[in-house]
Structure formats: C-alpha cells, structure tokens
Design a protein around this motif. Structure first.
Motif, mmCIF file in Angstrom:
data_model
loop_
_atom_site.group_PDB
_atom_site.id
_atom_site.type_symbol
_atom_site.label_atom_id
_atom_site.label_comp_id
_atom_site.label_asym_id
_atom_site.label_seq_id
_atom_site.Cartn_x
_atom_site.Cartn_y
_atom_site.Cartn_z
ATOM 1 N N UNK A 199 0.840 -1.195 0.000
ATOM 2 C CA UNK A 199 0.000 0.000 0.000
ATOM 3 C C UNK A 199 0.874 1.243 0.000
ATOM 4 N N UNK A 200 0.659 2.114 -0.979
ATOM 5 C CA UNK A 200 1.439 3.338 -1.128
ATOM 6 C C UNK A 200 0.493 4.534 -1.005
ATOM 7 N N UNK A 201 0.696 5.340 0.040
ATOM 8 C CA UNK A 201 -0.203 6.444 0.351
ATOM 9 C C UNK A 201 0.196 7.712 -0.407
ATOM 10 N N UNK A 202 -0.823 8.458 -0.861
ATOM 11 C CA UNK A 202 -0.557 9.711 -1.574
ATOM 12 C C UNK A 202 0.216 10.651 -0.654
ATOM 13 N N UNK A 203 1.030 11.548 -1.208
ATOM 14 C CA UNK A 203 1.895 12.375 -0.360
ATOM 15 C C UNK A 203 1.165 13.422 0.473
ATOM 16 N N UNK A 204 -0.033 13.837 0.054
ATOM 17 C CA UNK A 204 -0.690 14.956 0.718
ATOM 18 C C UNK A 204 -2.126 14.619 1.122
ATOM 19 N N UNK A 205 -2.364 13.377 1.515
ATOM 20 C CA UNK A 205 -3.698 12.939 1.917
ATOM 21 C C UNK A 205 -3.627 11.575 2.561
ATOM 22 N N UNK A 206 -4.775 10.913 2.671
ATOM 23 C CA UNK A 206 -4.834 9.606 3.330
ATOM 24 C C UNK A 206 -5.140 8.455 2.381
ATOM 25 N N UNK A 207 -5.534 8.727 1.133
ATOM 26 C CA UNK A 207 -5.840 7.657 0.184
ATOM 27 C C UNK A 207 -4.569 6.921 -0.217
ATOM 28 N N UNK A 208 -4.743 5.705 -0.715
ATOM 29 C CA UNK A 208 -3.569 4.959 -1.167
ATOM 30 C C UNK A 208 -3.899 4.058 -2.349
ATOM 31 N N UNK A 209 -2.844 3.650 -3.033
ATOM 32 C CA UNK A 209 -2.941 2.621 -4.056
ATOM 33 C C UNK A 209 -2.329 1.347 -3.497
ATOM 34 N N UNK A 210 -2.678 0.229 -4.107
ATOM 35 C CA UNK A 210 -2.190 -1.052 -3.621
ATOM 36 C C UNK A 210 -1.622 -1.859 -4.784
ATOM 37 N N UNK A 211 -0.323 -2.149 -4.714
ATOM 38 C CA UNK A 211 0.270 -3.041 -5.699
ATOM 39 C C UNK A 211 -0.184 -4.462 -5.364
ATOM 40 N N UNK A 212 -0.817 -5.127 -6.315
ATOM 41 C CA UNK A 212 -1.258 -6.513 -6.127
ATOM 42 C C UNK A 212 -0.230 -7.413 -6.831
ATOM 43 N N UNK A 213 0.677 -7.953 -6.051
ATOM 44 C CA UNK A 213 1.877 -8.607 -6.582
ATOM 45 C C UNK A 213 1.811 -10.132 -6.627
ATOM 46 N N UNK A 214 0.675 -10.706 -6.336
ATOM 47 C CA UNK A 214 0.609 -12.155 -6.101
ATOM 48 C C UNK A 214 0.065 -12.964 -7.279
ATOM 49 N N UNK A 215 -0.378 -12.335 -8.346
ATOM 50 C CA UNK A 215 -1.057 -13.076 -9.410
ATOM 51 C C UNK A 215 -0.102 -13.923 -10.230
ATOM 52 N N UNK A 216 -0.591 -15.032 -10.804
ATOM 53 C CA UNK A 216 0.241 -15.837 -11.696
ATOM 54 C C UNK A 216 0.523 -15.096 -12.992
ATOM 55 N N UNK A 217 1.384 -15.670 -13.799
ATOM 56 C CA UNK A 217 1.803 -15.009 -15.042
ATOM 57 C C UNK A 217 0.644 -14.788 -16.004
ATOM 58 N N UNK A 218 -0.309 -15.703 -16.022
ATOM 59 C CA UNK A 218 -1.451 -15.587 -16.930
ATOM 60 C C UNK A 218 -2.748 -15.705 -16.128
ATOM 61 N N UNK A 219 -3.129 -14.660 -15.404
ATOM 62 C CA UNK A 219 -4.319 -14.731 -14.553
ATOM 63 C C UNK A 219 -5.601 -14.779 -15.373
#
Length: 305
Positions: A199-219
């Motif tokens: 989870x990477x939070x925006x620099x000037x607020x509380x919202x965030x994005x989430x890298x979903x790193x667990x999927x197989x090569x061909x989901x």
C-alpha cells in the motif's frame, strides 16, 4: 513507449536544482472500468452503492457514479466484449494540474502538450505509469457535481484506496514513491518473507494505491477482477451489512461473510456485474496488524459532499 529515467535521478536531492517543485497530490480522483452491460452496472452503482449518477439519466459509455463531489467510478463500453482485464485507468487529485504536468515532463515522463479543461471546469492530463496503466491527474473545477437530494443512500462517502495488478515493484516505486512522493503505508502477505500487497499512500492525503503482486503469469478474468479493485471506507462493517440486508441484498456465492484481514481491518467484498471487487473496509484497524505497522495517516469518512 515511455522514456524512464533511472530511479536515482528521481530523488528530490538529484532534481531539486533543475526541476520544478511537485504540486500537492491529495487523493484518489477516480477509477475507470470497462462494463459489458452498462444498464446493469448502472443499477449496481446507483441502487446498491447509492452513488450519484452523472449524466443523471441513461447508462451511456463514460457514465460516472460519484461517492462525493471529487471521487467517482467511471464506466466505459469495452473495445470488444468479454475482456479479461476490465481496468481502463485511474486518477488522482492535484492542486495544480499544469504545474504537475511540467514537473513530470522535467523528469522524463511523456506528458501531453497541455492540460484539458473539462465541462465542470476541472483541468486534467493523462500519463502512463511503468506498468502501462493510464493515470490521470485532475485539478478540481469551480463548479463540481452538485450534491444529490438524498445523501443517506450512500453506503460509503469515501473511496479510500484502489488496487491494481503489479509485476515490477521497483519500477512502480520509481514512479510513485521516488518521483511523486507516495510513501509506504502497509505491506503484507499470507506467507512470511513476501510482499503480496503493498500500500502506497498519496503524499498529501490519506488515500492509497495497492500493488497486487501475487497473481500468476497468466491470470484469469476473475483473478484480474479481484486484484483490480477499489475500496470504499466505512466506520462499521456490521452496520454496512445491516444496511445492505435492509435493502434486500442477498450475498452471492462470491460475497463471503465479513473478514478480519491481515491488516487488522474488517472488510466485506461485493462484486459489480463484471466481477470487479468492491472491497468495503473499515477505516481503522481493530485487530492485530500482521506483517508490518501502519506508517501513514488513518483515513476517515469524507466530511463534505
């Protein structure tokens, strides 16, 4: 193809003397998805989630469903039916769209020649991140979408995070962390020693994005629709569930009972007609937090329309 500078060149120390200052990035603006049946999706977002539809009548390509005056889900007709990947792009709110465009261009990111002024007076431009996602930055306009007559229908007033399929964390960090100033909010995994969710939070607020790193090569389509998700925040999942049942909601096979996630927050998943996961999540953790501590500010309900 975009031209990316080495991550080392994206540090504030390296660019402080030669590049403009980065304007504030305060939160999530929107998530854009492809929808096969726009009328069916319209019913889900207006009747189930209770979000204001713009345009107000008819389900056409490009229709938006507002959680508040600056956050919305946008639905587009797909370029072909039955796409596996429904993600069309997402965006963030900035204090100065043109200033941010100049900032990104000065750091080697391919940017348009000018910002676009929308009907509501907002100013926006589009780039691509290292994963190829279309990323918009929007400066709010002077005449935003007006508040609906009945705000009580909204299940949530705040889209507090969105997630997307990620493969190369280092490349994404070069863009979001080193260049744009996002910071690590939390990371975790079902197995020790890994980072499946970052989870990477925006620099000037509380919202965030989430890298979903667990999927197989061909989901498959269902895996993509679960990973490319968004999370409306609520104070209480128990209260949410009662509100849903009062509206006649009956869980589908996918919509399992509430779950206390590894980050210590209660959550309840709904799914839109195309399978996109709507991860309702409590703002604050109530249980033991696994894997790593929270390092940023805690989000809350959006205080205004």
């Amino acid at each position: 193809m975009l031209v990316w500078l080495l991550p080392a060149l994206w540090t504030p120390a390296a660019g402080a003397q030669t590049s403009p200052r980065r304007p504030a990035i305060t939160g999530i603006s929107h998530l854009t998805l492809y929808a096969d049946d726009l009328a069916r999706s319209e019913r889900f977002y207006t009747q189930r989630l209770g979000w204001e539809q713009v345009p107000a009548a008819g389900a056409g390509s490009g229709v938006r469903f507002y959680a508040n005056h600056q956050q919305y889900i946008e639905l587009l007709s797909p370029p072909q039916p039955n796409l596996s990947d429904r993600l069309a792009g997402f965006g963030f709110v900035t204090a100065d769209a043109d200033g941010l465009r100049h900032f990104l261009g000065a750091h080697g990111v391919a940017v348009p020649s000018h910002v676009t002024t929308e009907r509501d007076g907002s100013r926006t431009f589009l780039v691509h991140d290292p994963a190829g996602n279309r990323v918009a930055f929007t400066q709010l306009g002077s005449h935003p979408v007006p508040a609906p007559a009945d705000l009580s229908r909204r299940l949530s007033t705040h889209i507090m995070h969105l997630g997307f399929v990620a493969r190369d964390r280092a490349a994404l960090d070069g863009f979001y962390k080193n260049l744009l100033g996002f910071s690590l909010y939390w990371q975790g995994s079902a197995k020790p020693g890994k980072a499946d969710w970052v989870m990477m939070q925006v620099p000037d607020g509380t919202d965030w994005i989430e890298y979903m790193l667990y999927l197989p090569a061909a989901p498959g389509r269902a895996q993509l629709a679960s990973a490319n998700h968004f999370a409306p925040g609520v104070d209480s999942i128990d209260a949410l569930q009662k509100q849903l049942r009062a509206q006649g909601w009956k869980p589908s096979a996918e919509e399992k009972p509430p779950l206390l996630a590894l980050d210590g927050k209660w959550q309840l998943d709904l799914f839109d007609p195309d399978g996109t996961r709507v991860e309702f999540m409590e703002f604050k953790p109530v249980g033991k937090v696994c894997c790593s501590p929270f390092t940023g500010r805690t989000p809350g309900a959006y205080p205004h329309w």
